[in-house]
Write a protein that holds these residues in place. Structure first.
Motif, PDB file in Angstrom:
ATOM      1  N   TRP A  77       0.849  -1.194   0.000  1.00 57.15           N
ATOM      2  CA  TRP A  77       0.000   0.000   0.000  1.00 57.15           C
ATOM      3  C   TRP A  77       0.883   1.241   0.000  1.00 57.15           C
ATOM      4  O   TRP A  77       1.910   1.288   0.673  1.00 57.15           O
ATOM      5  CB  TRP A  77      -0.894   0.036   1.234  1.00 57.15           C
ATOM      6  N   ASP A  81      -2.859   6.107  -1.315  1.00 54.01           N
ATOM      7  CA  ASP A  81      -3.903   5.224  -1.829  1.00 54.01           C
ATOM      8  C   ASP A  81      -5.266   5.554  -1.236  1.00 54.01           C
ATOM      9  O   ASP A  81      -5.380   5.828  -0.038  1.00 54.01           O
ATOM     10  CB  ASP A  81      -3.561   3.765  -1.529  1.00 54.01           C
ATOM     11  N   ILE A  83      -9.658   4.387  -1.553  1.00 50.42           N
ATOM     12  CA  ILE A  83     -10.595   3.352  -1.989  1.00 50.42           C
ATOM     13  C   ILE A  83     -12.024   3.876  -1.933  1.00 50.42           C
ATOM     14  O   ILE A  83     -12.330   4.801  -1.192  1.00 50.42           O
ATOM     15  CB  ILE A  83     -10.478   2.076  -1.126  1.00 50.42           C
ATOM     16  N   TYR A 132     -10.535  -0.644  -5.081  1.00 49.55           N
ATOM     17  CA  TYR A 132      -9.308   0.140  -5.275  1.00 49.55           C
ATOM     18  C   TYR A 132      -8.993   0.172  -6.764  1.00 49.55           C
ATOM     19  O   TYR A 132      -9.087  -0.852  -7.430  1.00 49.55           O
ATOM     20  CB  TYR A 132      -8.121  -0.473  -4.531  1.00 49.55           C
ATOM     21  N   PRO A 133      -8.597   1.342  -7.304  1.00 48.36           N
ATOM     22  CA  PRO A 133      -8.475   2.629  -6.618  1.00 48.36           C
ATOM     23  C   PRO A 133      -9.807   3.369  -6.574  1.00 48.36           C
ATOM     24  O   PRO A 133     -10.741   3.016  -7.301  1.00 48.36           O
ATOM     25  CB  PRO A 133      -7.477   3.385  -7.494  1.00 48.36           C
ATOM     26  N   GLY A 165      -2.313   2.747  -8.838  1.00 50.60           N
ATOM     27  CA  GLY A 165      -3.669   2.867  -9.347  1.00 50.60           C
ATOM     28  C   GLY A 165      -4.011   1.931 -10.487  1.00 50.60           C
ATOM     29  O   GLY A 165      -5.176   1.836 -10.877  1.00 50.60           O
TER      30      GLY A 165
END
Length: 334
Positions: A77, A81, A83, A132-133, A165
């Motif tokens: 990670w 980042d 989500i 994600y992303p 990503g």
């Protein structure tokens, strides 16, 4: 490490005289007595489930590797980042990684953006869906509660990995109280390992030779107990080409031992006539190589192709389509 730092900070305070320590202990005991008599709780009041203190704990599934190399491949990670989380309803809530360093786990906290938060329509499955992303365009299809996502046409180069990503993942909790996210990868991975003298790669384009889509609007089906599956929405801006943006350029090594890897994350599928991959040099010249024959890419598996050499020295090769040496349909066991 944080615990160690704290120990170092409080270490010098242990040198108080015994009488001072005894006085402090008596004072603490007296304060606890007063708190008990006044009815003050010794634990904080429980917070509502939907607030900024919600924290989702996220980890990854293992990634399988195949062909040519045996070294482990680990996902990490990144601090920036983010989500999408659908917490029992269709509202796309944004969460961000709270850690400032790269780790193989993350804690995601709710991003408060004022009017962005609303209740949404309740889902029949009382669970949280995470993607994600983060993308504001991601949504839940209320008819079957599948995830609708747009796979972008461009990915970014990263050293020995795919760019931030690029790796779409999903997680589904067991219930609404479950805050553990086990992210499962949606795509498969192609790593083209390339070398060539006097070459600085500006971009790389990957194209399916029979036009199978590599980007566009997809439906992702996910649950707590099964692996995710992905399918393209027909007539929804489907694109058979991905572009890897190499920013300031990637200088190739001159031998197989110094080769550089260019990674793509692509939808799992059978590509009936393989791929064409086009390398653009910093001077604008290009060279195209092909991996022909039917190629099946499985979810969560890494396929490393090469090392193989390319050259931009001969202008006649700039737009040629030649098979990758030793990796044609008869000589390469995918």
């Amino acid at each position: 490490m944080e615990n160690q730092d704290n120990l170092e900070e409080i270490g010098p305070s242990i040198s108080h005289k015994a009488t001072d320590m005894r006085s402090e202990l008596l004072l603490i005991a007296y304060l606890f007595f007063l708190a008990g008599c006044s009815g003050v709780a010794d634990t904080p009041e429980e917070q509502p489930i939907d607030n900024q203190r919600d924290v989702f704990h996220a980890r990854f599934e293992n990634v399988e590797t195949k062909t040519l190399f045996d070294e482990s491949f680990h996902l990490l990670w990144n601090p920036e980042d983010r989500i999408s989380v659908f917490k029992g309803n269709t509202n796309n809530r944004q969460y961000r990684n709270k850690y400032l360093t790269i780790k193989n786990y993350a804690d995601f906290i709710f991003v408060d953006e004022g009017d962005v938060y609303h209740s949404g329509s309740d889902l029949s499955n009382p669970a949280s869906y995470a993607v994600y992303p983060y993308s504001q365009e991601t949504y839940i299809d209320e008819s079957d509660e599948s995830i609708v996502y747009t796979l972008p046409t461009e990915q970014e180069y990263a050293v020995n990995s795919f760019g931030i990503g690029a790796n779409v993942m999903v997680a589904v909790t067991e219930n609404l109280e479950d805050m553990e996210l086990s992210f499962k990868n949606v795509g498969g991975y192609l790593a083209f390992i390339v070398y060539g003298e006097s070459s600085t790669i500006k971009s790389v384009r990957l194209t399916s030779r029979e036009g199978e889509p590599l980007a566009g609007n997809v439906i992702i089906t996910a649950s707590h107990t099964s692996m995710p599956s992905v399918s393209f929405i027909q007539n929804a801006n489907l694109v058979p080409t991905l572009t890897l943006d190499c920013k300031d350029g990637v200088e190739l090594g001159s031998s197989a031992e110094e080769a550089k890897a260019f990674w793509f994350v692509i939808p799992p599928s059978t590509y009936s006539n393989g791929f064409a991959i086009t390398f653009e040099n910093s001077d604008g010249s290009v060279v195209t190589r092909t991996v022909s024959g039917s190629r099946t890419v499985l979810r969560n598996r890494v396929y490393r192709i090469g090392p193989f050499g390319i050259s931009f020295d001969n202008p006649s090769k700039s737009f040629s389509e030649s098979g990758i040496d030793g990796l044609d349909e008869t000589g390469f066991n995918w």
